[in-house]
Design a protein around this motif. Structure first.
Motif, mmCIF file in Angstrom:
data_model
loop_
_atom_site.group_PDB
_atom_site.id
_atom_site.type_symbol
_atom_site.label_atom_id
_atom_site.label_comp_id
_atom_site.label_asym_id
_atom_site.label_seq_id
_atom_site.Cartn_x
_atom_site.Cartn_y
_atom_site.Cartn_z
ATOM 1 N N LEU A 287 0.819 -1.212 0.000
ATOM 2 C CA LEU A 287 0.000 0.000 0.000
ATOM 3 C C LEU A 287 0.855 1.265 0.000
ATOM 4 C CD1 LEU A 287 -2.886 -0.979 2.452
ATOM 5 C CD2 LEU A 287 -3.182 -0.181 0.102
ATOM 6 N N ALA A 288 1.854 1.321 0.854
ATOM 7 C CA ALA A 288 2.677 2.528 0.949
ATOM 8 C C ALA A 288 3.400 2.802 -0.360
ATOM 9 C CB ALA A 288 3.673 2.403 2.099
ATOM 10 N N ALA A 289 3.920 1.764 -1.002
ATOM 11 C CA ALA A 289 4.615 1.944 -2.279
ATOM 12 C C ALA A 289 3.653 2.442 -3.347
ATOM 13 C CB ALA A 289 5.264 0.627 -2.713
ATOM 14 N N ARG A 290 2.439 1.922 -3.335
ATOM 15 C CA ARG A 290 1.444 2.361 -4.320
ATOM 16 C C ARG A 290 1.021 3.808 -4.054
ATOM 17 N NH1 ARG A 290 -0.008 0.947 -9.506
ATOM 18 N NH2 ARG A 290 -2.254 1.281 -9.844
ATOM 19 N N GLN A 291 0.943 4.194 -2.793
ATOM 20 C CA GLN A 291 0.636 5.587 -2.468
ATOM 21 C C GLN A 291 1.714 6.518 -3.005
ATOM 22 O OE1 GLN A 291 0.308 5.083 1.739
ATOM 23 N NE2 GLN A 291 -1.848 4.488 1.694
ATOM 24 N N ALA A 292 2.975 6.104 -2.872
ATOM 25 C CA ALA A 292 4.073 6.912 -3.406
ATOM 26 C C ALA A 292 3.987 6.986 -4.928
ATOM 27 C CB ALA A 292 5.410 6.319 -2.969
ATOM 28 N N TRP A 293 3.645 5.876 -5.551
ATOM 29 C CA TRP A 293 3.446 5.858 -7.014
ATOM 30 C C TRP A 293 2.331 6.823 -7.423
ATOM 31 C CZ3 TRP A 293 -1.084 4.545 -9.536
ATOM 32 C CH2 TRP A 293 -1.000 4.431 -10.933
ATOM 33 N N ARG A 294 1.222 6.777 -6.666
ATOM 34 C CA ARG A 294 0.106 7.696 -6.946
ATOM 35 C C ARG A 294 0.562 9.152 -6.894
ATOM 36 N NH1 ARG A 294 -3.461 8.377 -1.970
ATOM 37 N NH2 ARG A 294 -1.499 9.445 -1.449
ATOM 38 N N ASP A 295 1.328 9.495 -5.881
ATOM 39 C CA ASP A 295 1.780 10.881 -5.743
ATOM 40 C C ASP A 295 2.710 11.277 -6.890
ATOM 41 O OD1 ASP A 295 0.247 11.116 -3.513
ATOM 42 O OD2 ASP A 295 1.898 11.131 -2.083
ATOM 43 N N ARG A 296 3.560 10.350 -7.340
ATOM 44 C CA ARG A 296 4.420 10.667 -8.488
ATOM 45 C C ARG A 296 3.598 10.881 -9.749
ATOM 46 N NH1 ARG A 296 7.546 6.557 -6.100
ATOM 47 N NH2 ARG A 296 6.863 5.042 -7.663
ATOM 48 N N LEU A 298 0.516 11.969 -9.754
ATOM 49 C CA LEU A 298 -0.129 13.270 -9.569
ATOM 50 C C LEU A 298 0.823 14.405 -9.915
ATOM 51 C CD1 LEU A 298 -2.210 12.852 -6.276
ATOM 52 C CD2 LEU A 298 -3.101 13.474 -8.525
ATOM 53 N N MET A 299 2.089 14.252 -9.546
ATOM 54 C CA MET A 299 3.075 15.276 -9.899
ATOM 55 C C MET A 299 3.166 15.427 -11.410
ATOM 56 S SD MET A 299 6.232 14.612 -7.258
ATOM 57 C CE MET A 299 5.938 14.419 -5.497
ATOM 58 N N ALA A 300 3.238 14.301 -12.105
ATOM 59 C CA ALA A 300 3.352 14.350 -13.560
ATOM 60 C C ALA A 300 2.101 14.963 -14.184
ATOM 61 C CB ALA A 300 3.587 12.948 -14.114
ATOM 62 N N LEU A 301 0.924 14.608 -13.667
ATOM 63 C CA LEU A 301 -0.316 15.164 -14.199
ATOM 64 C C LEU A 301 -0.408 16.658 -13.924
ATOM 65 C CD1 LEU A 301 -3.098 14.835 -15.505
ATOM 66 C CD2 LEU A 301 -4.000 14.206 -13.244
ATOM 67 N N THR A 302 -0.033 17.054 -12.706
ATOM 68 C CA THR A 302 -0.069 18.476 -12.356
ATOM 69 C C THR A 302 0.860 19.278 -13.256
ATOM 70 O OG1 THR A 302 -0.584 17.937 -10.054
ATOM 71 C CG2 THR A 302 0.272 20.131 -10.487
ATOM 72 N N ALA A 303 2.053 18.744 -13.507
ATOM 73 C CA ALA A 303 3.009 19.420 -14.390
ATOM 74 C C ALA A 303 2.459 19.511 -15.805
ATOM 75 C CB ALA A 303 4.338 18.681 -14.376
ATOM 76 N N HIS A 304 1.840 18.437 -16.277
ATOM 77 C CA HIS A 304 1.254 18.433 -17.622
ATOM 78 C C HIS A 304 0.147 19.472 -17.735
ATOM 79 C CE1 HIS A 304 -0.673 17.066 -21.297
ATOM 80 N NE2 HIS A 304 -1.808 16.950 -20.623
ATOM 81 N N LYS A 305 -0.731 19.539 -16.717
ATOM 82 C CA LYS A 305 -1.832 20.500 -16.765
ATOM 83 C C LYS A 305 -1.309 21.934 -16.717
ATOM 84 C CE LYS A 305 -5.737 19.707 -14.756
ATOM 85 N NZ LYS A 305 -6.808 19.429 -13.774
#
Length: 314
Positions: A287-296, A298-305
């Motif tokens: 779970l923790a590793a997947r949460q970190a993946w989710r945040d990465r 989100l970073m990529a999506l935020t940068a793209h937007k």
């Protein structure tokens, strides 16, 4: 540049620290747990390089980190603050106690904002002498990646405080949702709750698996919703716009509504099904590793937007 006081440094409080410091503000960190400020700063040290790598910082990680500092006492944290963001546990008794202290100690011109995701501001600010400067500012966590933030006034919150807080949040890179008055669940949890209710019903009645439901959102609706909301979606989904959409499709939704007037028991047998399917796809120790993946992601999506907004001049 303003001084921001953060009171309560759990998952939400420490995320606010990054958001406000990134925007150029000095951030004072205080929690009644002695180690909380150090943990928040260690978290910032881990996250800031990733934000920089995704071009989500205006300054260097070191410059952003330098704007955060521990406060030895609550009084020190509040001294000179123009905005106070409280992120203590979701218990009305705790909020009443904390806000009474904040109202007594914070500068008279400081806004007192709570990060609560569930408690109405009227429930813990009514008796305050400074209740007119108190309101909810609820982030969608983590606020340094998800810009939407709910601004929820109590019945007695000064309109000028709402306007000032809205301007402040927008200047810090957030997208304010300014509520006209308080209601249980605010906006985000009411929308999310409506969707989750239907998701639970579909699984509970055996119409779809949880992965099918997730696919419908992840690979369907969410693709549009990541850059336009539901009202703009339907405005664009009929030749004549939103009124044309309602005329064409309301009869379909009338039938759906009639079949959805019951609540699934989220803690009942359906939870056994949902948890078993989720743990097959993602073991608990990942779970923790997947949460970190989710945040990465989100970073990529935020940068793209952000890049897309610049390209079209928004």
């Amino acid at each position: 540049m303003s001084k921001i006081a953060l009171v309560g440094l759990g998952l939400v409080g420490r995320a606010w620290a990054i958001s406000f410091a990134r925007a150029g503000h000095d951030v004072a960190l205080w929690d009644d747990k002695p180690d909380a400020a150090d943990e928040a700063l260690r978290f910032a040290d881990e996250v800031l390089p990733d934000l920089a790598a995704n071009q989500l910082l205006r300054d260097s990680p070191a410059a952003v980190r330098a704007r955060m500092r521990r406060a030895a006492t609550l009084e020190e944290a509040l001294d000179g603050a123009s905005h106070v963001q409280e992120s203590t546990p979701e218990e009305v008794g705790v909020k009443r106690h904390v806000f009474a202290r904040l109202d007594a100690l914070a500068p008279t011109g400081a806004v007192l904002a709570s990060s609560t995701s569930a408690l109405l501001p009227s429930r813990f600010t009514e008796s305050l002498p400074g209740r007119a400067r108190s309101l909810v500012v609820h982030p969608i966590n983590p606020p340094y990646l998800i810009p939407a933030v709910e601004i929820v006034p109590a019945p007695w919150t000064d309109a000028a405080v709402v306007e000032r807080t809205t301007s402040f949040m927008r200047s810090a890179g957030h997208a304010p949702i300014v509520m006209k008055r308080e209601i249980e669940g605010f906006v985000m949890n009411r929308l999310q709750g409506a969707l989750l209710e239907e998701a639970f019903r579909l699984v509970a009645e055996g119409y779809a698996s949880i992965e099918d439901v997730d696919t419908g959102l992840r690979d369907g609706l969410a693709l549009r919703w990541s850059f336009i909301g539901p009202f703009e979606t339907i405005d664009l989904n009929a030749p004549g716009g939103v009124r044309d959409y309602a005329k064409r499709y309301q009869p379909i939704y009338d039938g759906i509504f009639a079949a959805s007037q019951w609540r699934a028991d989220w803690s009942g047998p359906v939870m056994d099904t949902i948890e078993a399917e989720r743990r097959r796809r993602l073991p608990a120790d990942r779970l923790a590793a997947r949460q970190a993946w989710r945040d990465r992601r989100l970073m990529a999506l935020t940068a793209h937007k952000a890049r897309a907004a610049k390209e079209i001049g928004e």
